[in-house]
Design an enzyme around this catalytic site. Structure first.
Site, mmCIF file in Angstrom:
data_model
loop_
_atom_site.group_PDB
_atom_site.id
_atom_site.type_symbol
_atom_site.label_atom_id
_atom_site.label_comp_id
_atom_site.label_asym_id
_atom_site.label_seq_id
_atom_site.Cartn_x
_atom_site.Cartn_y
_atom_site.Cartn_z
ATOM 1 N N ASP A 190 -10.660 -3.999 0.564
ATOM 2 C CA ASP A 190 -9.281 -3.618 0.854
ATOM 3 C C ASP A 190 -8.348 -4.378 -0.084
ATOM 4 O OD1 ASP A 190 -9.887 -1.891 2.851
ATOM 5 O OD2 ASP A 190 -9.588 -3.307 4.485
ATOM 6 N N LYS A 236 8.077 6.492 10.374
ATOM 7 C CA LYS A 236 7.987 5.484 9.323
ATOM 8 C C LYS A 236 6.574 5.506 8.770
ATOM 9 C CE LYS A 236 7.742 1.300 10.807
ATOM 10 N NZ LYS A 236 8.176 0.094 11.514
ATOM 11 N N THR A 294 -4.620 -5.027 0.897
ATOM 12 C CA THR A 294 -3.651 -5.818 1.654
ATOM 13 C C THR A 294 -4.334 -6.926 2.435
ATOM 14 O OG1 THR A 294 -2.258 -3.874 1.864
ATOM 15 C CG2 THR A 294 -1.794 -5.710 3.342
#
Length: 1237
Positions: free
Chosen positions: A547, A682, A549
């Site tokens: 990954d 969002k 992040t």
């Protein structure tokens, strides 16, 4: 300490009198109770308001038009639901039924025979016993829930608070609550403004309270399962002795000791001779056996303790609880009955309980009940209201089961059972199993068997030869019967001792020691190993799918830039300025917002969020997704946002859309004061931009002004998104849309809830509010770690949900992206055929905009291509990929509990550099085993051949290495060497080589070269000393004392060669520095000091016990000078190219097969019938055992029926197939092949 009364915070409520009917209504309660339709339960504190619950922050309804009241009821009913409830209660003739509806409270809570002890609690200050609480889930029972008084009854009976949780200062409970008082509390009208009083001293403190929750632990236990009772040190000693060969050797030694004592005491010695000392050998063997057993037992004891500590750490985790009105992180072991815990998507539920309130909560209970469908949960108070109205059905489910997983939704629940009393705990107690052997342990056990078979065959052959010689010499033997018996026992003891030496029981011990040492060290370097096999597998990893992040980046996110609508660009002062475009500062852009636009922006930041306020390390902070906390920090700093709980207070949440990794967004629907509804969304900017058709304009206007999002405006926003991405920023867009009613006209609704609109039907024609760029700096040292992996032959692939531009920028910055590497988007990747995937995957370096399913597919295809794959994951949906990979890494900080349970190793710091440490330690484990294997096989070959040849050639049929000496050698190579060679810490040089292929042999060509070379040298030296030593040193062969000195020189030389060769085995390559890093391995130094000291002491004081004679300085010099050149000989061997050694081994192998094949064919013909008869006997034995087991199983059916009453599918918890014991392993040749370096 002051005494405070715990009250719930103010909430808005509609009160509607209801008249109860039906059999559940008590004759004494004629008055109508008040149904309270409420929303928000915000914990309060003396100083400020804390937004502790994700549920309270998002899902609790709040009706601002209603009268404010203080209450702790937890029903989440809208006005329309209240009307429906009134209507249902009025129609008494139409009454829904649920299982057990007709049961009285006594019948509903009647104990089962096996649970009667759970009802017997002495001095219980609470209203309920553990057994009564367990009835709600044994199996799920609304009747038992009703009998306990519902949520209010449980709240009162457990002396807790569903809004504020337990008090952190609770020690002992002074007030006693009766069963009747608690259950009547559910039907008693609550006075507005007055909550249930908890009679205890309350003060919110941060210090640890001595004796905290004493009464709760005493009555309900803590949330720990009793650990599987480890074997005592005496049991481990007994297990170490319980080796058949050691037992036979002990019996023979006892007989030898008895005969020796008889010779010394019962017979008169010949003139000129002292008393017989033959008894000393028997005693020495017994002492040696005791030492071997003690050392082995202590070694096993130490290993057991290490693994117990590791398992304790492995099971521990943090859960979010509400205590004294604050959301805090506590250890899962500290969860108490009466605690209020948060529920979020991805959580693994730690204890049984009742849902207080929640939004769209669905749980996977397949591991607990066998039910494969996702179970929808209903708030406890709503279920109670439905029971009271007579509209409850068996489909209502407020029960939260330990061991299940939260698939979606947020909420809070009240804990009712923990530890051994929980449903999951009851199952797990009976399923505690031993640690499963790793593949390497099984391989080595198989090899140990084969080496043992060869050694046993050599010992049997030796015994057969010596027995024939002994029998042939009996007619001319004039010794006494006792002496003849002693001579026979000497032959038997030597043969048995050779078996002891030949069986390499140290091989499986070595890998276990290496694993225990490595896992302990890895924990210090932020790698928590959950499955031992992952440790050794990680050393051979060929690719890592990581990954971005939090793994490659710091996961410390900050909003640094953005754009309002399509025209107003803003950035932090000094950050990301563009000289050609007008970019204004944060204070300037947020300062010009009108009140209505500011409110809209705050709603998008605070309401559409799962983050909440809490404490970390004693500081108030935001807890949750780092992306969301970054946005909340921006709102707090730039928009003047107060406590999150206050911002969410007064907002009625109508529908919650949890974040979904496939659609890359999350949303919430709220009801505005005007009566209209607003959808706030969002998520990933470039995806949400496609759904926007309008944009917000006139930020300073008194109303929200929108205009069409033209192509040029869309292009401008898209260019900003790309610009942010090129600067390695994560881009998040905020959209909104207003509706006149909910659900909107024309929108499809959920089959289970007509008030829930399908997201796909409402997520269109949105209005663009803003796009923000969030900076997440690269972790320090990541670029170096990536380079180290690439040098080690491990390819790094980045798999991220970010867009191509952001992913590419980060990949280039950390060195993952190369000029010829490919970047592919997830949707494009998943549309490829398998053949096309296999074609592009070798060049694939970045998979952007990927979903968890894309990650799983990539991992599966990589394994199909023969790669050893490691993968990182943090989300619930990453579980399949983590399970599919050879080694799954979950994030210890950002990872969900589902991800952690699916993984093999937990990265405690979420740092990619820790993965590099895992590779190093994995390779270290494999190297440690290889080092020990190389050392032990060398000793095996030389010891067995030396003992065999010397015994056959000796006139008195005695081996030059006595039984006690061989036991000392066995102790050196099986225990001491395992400790010394298995504890070398890895250096960075270990990364300067390619990974070992999956099917590589345990013994490489280089290892065979060193084994055979050292064995040849040692045999040549010892045979020369044994056969020609008398001539070289001028000893008379007729002098028994001189011959004993010569035998002592041979023994001493042999042991010192093993000590020096141990240093040779510290390197597995052809490099010459065998002392590299030795000063950093205290174990190696200490073990060698023990071996050297032991050998010196044996030579000086061993005497008759070891059948040796003290030697002088010259003889010591001979021993050392004969042994020391094995270090120089190792240098010569390392200079021989491996390819030449491979050619020699291949020739010898072919020659050996040509000779051995005819012999093996003859043996097959001769012993074939015997083998068939043996197999038939084994089959008969297996059928007999199977029949006995079946009879036992039939006899235990009654117990199984009782167990099935739990509603638990035991098949889901069946222990894995236990590894084969060495005796059960199939008889196959050891996995040794000849390969060239």
């Amino acid at each position: 300490m002051t005494s405070n009364t715990l009250l719930v915070p103010p909430i808005s409520a509609h009160t509607t009198p209801l008249r109860h009917g039906g059999p559940t209504t008590s004759p004494d309660s004629e008055e109508s109770t008040t149904e309270i339709s409420l929303s928000l339960q915000v914990p309060s504190s003396p100083s400020r308001s804390f937004g502790g619950s994700t549920l309270r922050s998002r899902a609790d309804s709040f009706n601002s038009e209603a009268e404010t009241a203080r209450s702790r009821a937890t029903s989440i009913n809208s006005t329309t639901e209240t009307a429906r409830s009134r209507k249902s209660s009025d129609v008494q003739t139409i009454r829904s039924r649920f299982e057990g509806d007709d049961l009285s409270p006594e019948e509903a809570l009647k104990p089962d025979k096996v649970d009667e002890k759970d009802y017997e609690v002495a001095n219980n200050p609470f209203a309920f016993s553990p057994g009564q609480l367990n009835k709600t889930l044994n199996p799920k029972s609304l009747a038992a829930y009703r009998a306990l008084g519902g949520l209010r009854g449980l709240e009162r009976g457990l002396q807790t608070d569903v809004a504020r949780g337990l008090s952190v200062d609770e020690v002992a409970i002074s007030e006693r609550v009766s069963f009747q008082e608690a259950t009547q509390c559910a039907r008693t009208k609550k006075t507005p403004g007055v909550g249930t009083v908890i009679a205890q001293d309350v003060m919110v403190t941060d210090h640890e309270v001595k004796g905290q929750y004493h009464d709760r632990i005493r009555i309900f236990n803590n949330n720990r399962l009793p650990t599987k009772k480890s074997l005592s040190i005496w049991k481990l000693f007994w297990n170490a002795f319980n080796d058949r060969v050691l037992i036979i050797l002990t019996i023979a030694a006892v007989i030898s000791l008895a005969l020796g004592i008889y010779e010394a005491v019962g017979q008169t010695p010949a003139p000129g001779q002292g008393p017989s000392l033959d008894w000393v050998e028997g005693l020495a063997i017994e002492v040696a056996v005791v030492i071997v057993v003690l050392v082995t037992g202590l070694n096993d004891y130490r290993r057991e303790k290490q693994f117990a500590a590791l398992n304790e750490k492995k099971e521990d985790r943090q859960v979010k609880a509400i205590r004294s009105g604050k959301s805090v992180l506590i250890s899962v072991f500290d969860v108490m009955v009466g605690d209020v815990l948060h529920l979020e998507s991805g959580d693994s539920i730690p204890a049984d309980g009742i849902l207080i309130n929640g939004h769209a909560i669905r749980c996977d209970e397949s591991s607990a009940t066998g039910e494969s469908d996702a179970m929808k949960k209903t708030g406890g108070q709503e279920v109670w209201n439905r029971i009271e109205e007579g509209t409850a059905t068996s489909k209502l489910d407020p029960f939260i089961m330990s061991g299940s997983k939260v698939l979606e939704g947020v909420g809070t629940y009240l804990v009712t059972s923990v530890g051994v009393n929980s449903s999951f705990g009851k199952v797990m107690i009976g399923l505690q199993i031993e640690n499963e052997d790793t593949p390497l342990q099984v391989k080595l056990a198989n090899m140990a068997n084969w080496i043992g078979y060869l050694g046993t065959a050599a010992a049997g052959f030796l015994f057969f030869i010596l027995l024939i010689r002994f029998l042939a010499g009996l007619p001319g033997n004039t010794n006494t019967p006792a002496m003849k018996g002693s001579n026979f026992l000497d032959i038997l003891i030597v043969a048995i001792t050779i078996i002891v030496v030949a069986v390499p029981e140290g091989l499986p011990v070595a890998v276990t020691l290496a694993l225990s040492f490595a896992t302990k060290k890895m924990l210090k370097e932020n790698n928590l190993v959950r499955h031992l096999r992952a440790c050794e597998t990680m050393g051979n990893a060929t690719t890592i799918c990581s990954d971005k992040t939090g793994t490659l980046t710091q996961n410390k996110m900050t909003v640094v830039a953005g754009i309002m609508g399509s025209k107003v660009e803003f950035a932090r002062e000094g950050d990301l300025r563009d000289g050609e475009r007008k970019v204004i500062t944060f204070p300037a852009v947020f300062g010009r917002l009108s009140l209505i636009v500011r409110e809209l922006f705050l709603q998008s930041c605070a309401i559409n969020s799962t983050a909440f306020e809490g404490e970390e390390n004693g500081k108030n902070t935001f807890i949750g997704s780092k992306t969301e906390t970054a946005i909340l920090i921006m709102a707090k700093e730039q928009l003047g946002m107060g406590p999150v709980a206050e911002e969410r207070n007064g907002v009625e949440v109508v529908q919650l859309i949890p974040f979904d990794s496939d659609r890359k967004c999350m949303g919430v629907v709220i009801r505005l004061a005007s009566g209209t509804y607003r959808l706030l969304v969002k998520g990933a900017a470039e995806i949400l931009l496609e759904k926007a058709t309008l944009e917000l304009v006139d930020l300073a206007g008194e109303a929200l002004h929108q205009c069409a999002l033209t192509d040029s405006s869309r292009a401008r926003v898209s260019a900003n998104i790309d610009g942010f991405a090129r600067k390695s920023l994560r881009t998040i867009a905020m959209l909104y849309k207003d509706f006149q009613q909910w659900p909107p006209l024309g929108a499809r609704t959920s089959d289970e809830d007509s008030k829930v609109a399908l997201f796909e039907d409402i997520f269109c024609d949105m209005t663009l509010l803003a796009v923000v760029g969030i900076q997440d700096p690269l972790r320090e040292g990541v670029a170096k770690a990536v380079k180290q992996c690439q040098d080690a032959g491990v390819k790094i692939r980045m798999v991220t949900g970010d867009n191509v531009t952001t992913a590419s920028a980060i990949a280039i910055e950390c060195g993952i992206k190369t000029p010829n590497g490919l970047i592919i988007q997830g949707p494009d990747f998943r549309r490829m055929s398998d053949e096309k995937m296999d074609e592009v995957i070798p060049r694939l370096e970045v998979l952007a905009r990927s979903s968890p399913e894309d990650k799983r597919i990539l991992v599966a295809r990589l394994k199909h291509l023969g790669e050893t794959v490691a993968v990182t994951g943090d989300g619930t949906n990453d579980g399949p990929a983590l399970k599919t990979a050879d080694v799954g890494f979950s994030m210890g900080i950002a990872g969900t509990e589902v991800a952690k349970e699916a993984s093999a190793i937990i990265l405690m710091d979420d740092n990619f550099s820790s993965i590099v440490k895992a590779i190093m330690w994995g390779r270290s484990v494999n190297d440690a085993v290889a080092k020990f294997l190389q050392f032990q096989i060398t000793v095996n070959i030389t010891a067995v051949l030396l003992a065999f040849v010397s015994a056959v050639s000796s006139p008195d049929m005695h081996s030059v290495l006595s039984a006690v000496q061989l036991l000392w050698v066995n102790l050196i190579m099986d225990t001491f060497a395992a400790l010394a060679l298995a504890t070398d810490a890895p250096t960075e040089d270990i990364l300067n080589r390619e990974p070992t292929p999956k099917r590589a042999a345990l013994i490489t060509i280089n290892m065979w070269k060193m084994i055979t070379g050292q064995a040849i040298y040692q045999l040549v030296v010892t045979f020369v000393l044994y056969f020609a030593g008398s001539s070289i040193l001028g000893y008379s062969k007729s002098d028994s004392l001189l011959q004993t000195e010569l035998d002592t020189i041979v023994f001493n030389t042999f042991v010192w060669m093993q000590i020096f060769n141990e240093f040779n085995n510290r390197r597995l390559d052809n490099k010459l520095n065998i002392f590299e890093g030795v000063h950093r391995n205290a174990f190696f130094i200490i073990i060698n000091i023990i071996m050297v000291a032991g050998q010196i002491m044996i030579i000086f004081v061993g005497g008759a016990a070891f059948q040796i004679k003290r030697i002088d300085g010259t003889q010591w010099a001979i021993c050392i000078l004969c042994a020391l050149p094995c270090l120089l000989w190792a240098i010569v061997l390392r200079y021989i190219p491996d390819r030449y050694a491979a050619a020699v081994f291949a020739f010898v192998g072919k020659f050996w097969l040509a000779i051995a094949r005819p012999v093996l064919n003859v043996l097959a013909i001769v012993f074939g019938p015997v083998a068939q008869a043996w197999r038939a006997l084994k089959r008969f034995q297996q059928r007999t055992k199977k029949g006995i087991r079946k009879k036992r199983a039939t006899g235990s059916n009654a117990g199984a029926d009782e167990e099935s009453g739990l509603g638990i599918n035991m098949g889901k918890f069946s222990s894995p197939t236990s590894p084969l014991t060495p005796q059960e392993l199939p008889l196959q040749p050891p996995p040794i092949t000849l390969t060239t370096a």
